[in-house]
Design an enzyme around this catalytic site. Sequence first.
Site, PDB file in Angstrom:
ATOM      1  N   TYR A  52      28.747  56.175 -42.510  1.00 40.41           N
ATOM      2  CA  TYR A  52      29.962  56.956 -42.311  1.00 40.41           C
ATOM      3  C   TYR A  52      29.620  58.426 -42.085  1.00 40.41           C
ATOM      4  O   TYR A  52      28.982  59.063 -42.920  1.00 40.41           O
ATOM      5  CB  TYR A  52      30.906  56.820 -43.501  1.00 40.41           C
ATOM      6  N   LEU A 223      46.372  49.901 -43.907  1.00 39.16           N
ATOM      7  CA  LEU A 223      47.569  50.630 -43.474  1.00 39.16           C
ATOM      8  C   LEU A 223      47.860  50.457 -41.990  1.00 39.16           C
ATOM      9  O   LEU A 223      48.813  51.042 -41.468  1.00 39.16           O
ATOM     10  CB  LEU A 223      47.426  52.120 -43.818  1.00 39.16           C
ATOM     11  N   ALA A 224      47.047  49.654 -41.313  1.00 37.98           N
ATOM     12  CA  ALA A 224      47.276  49.313 -39.900  1.00 37.98           C
ATOM     13  C   ALA A 224      47.377  50.542 -39.006  1.00 37.98           C
ATOM     14  O   ALA A 224      48.145  50.574 -38.054  1.00 37.98           O
ATOM     15  CB  ALA A 224      48.537  48.451 -39.759  1.00 37.98           C
ATOM     16  N   GLY A 226      48.775  53.211 -39.282  1.00 40.07           N
ATOM     17  CA  GLY A 226      50.089  53.848 -39.244  1.00 40.07           C
ATOM     18  C   GLY A 226      51.107  53.192 -38.334  1.00 40.07           C
ATOM     19  O   GLY A 226      52.168  53.776 -38.070  1.00 40.07           O
TER      20      GLY A 226
END
Length: 312
Positions: A52, A223-224, A226
């Site tokens: 990351y 959370l897809a 948003g």
Amino acid sequence: MTTEDRLVHGCMGLGGSWDREPYGAADIAHAHAVVEAALDGGITAFDHADIYRHGKAEAVFGEVLARAPELRARITLQTKCGIRLAEGDRPGRYDLRGGSIVRRVEESLTRLRTDHVDTLLLHRPDPLADPEDVAEALTSLHRQGLVRRFGVSNMSAAQLARLQAPLELPLAVDQLEMSLHRRDWLETEVLVNTPQAAGLGFPAGTLEFCRANSVQVQAWGALAQGRYTGRPETAADRTTARLVHALAERKGTTPETIVLWWLRRHPAGIVPVIGTSDPARVRACHDATQDPRLSHEEWYELWISARGAALP
């Protein structure tokens, strides 16, 4: 992570840009604000990966722990290894060789400024991995006290079982992309013996295997991005977003909570990983640590709305 964790905060957004430019004081301050926003809502589990931000996500988190060392006793740390990013002419690749796993963990511990991680996940399947070699590396890390438990990410039941066979320690986690938008994990349960089943990529039986073997299922992308809380992309998204907001208003909570409750309501004991790096949005997820207040009918209403078609 422990069985008590109801949400995990995903730290991929920390550390500044996705390049090898150094992070700065603002990136450290931002990471600290995100950590505090999570802790304020009882979210004490934090998910990392060695790749990351080219390692900077772990490094800025380590800076936060160095400046507030009392935090380490309040949290659990999870990181992942097994993906190697492209370097010069060398393409991105997977690497679950035993020696590589050990080196990546040692590097993560240095960046995180801690003497152990609570959970290590193998990030992606490596077709060249030797399960016996992997087991030897994981056992060594555990015996040295560097890692307390292990799991995988993006793997099927069959892959879990093959890695587990030579390993005395139980694999405790499988982290998979799951959300109200990414539903193939759910569709496989009901599209058996229908033509639509051929278009699903999720390996059937994986959730059942995890439930039968006490493997915690973590949902990344929960959370897809948003789609139902501010950034709908399709007509079905917009319809579902209206439903999500209506349910949130009715229950006195946030749209983010409704989306996360929908995952948590499933009997597989799904633990959502929230990847937002916006402290305000982290706070909007706080209620999702409570027991889901979605009825059987509301849960199905959300599912059918998101899929944009009736069930078979």
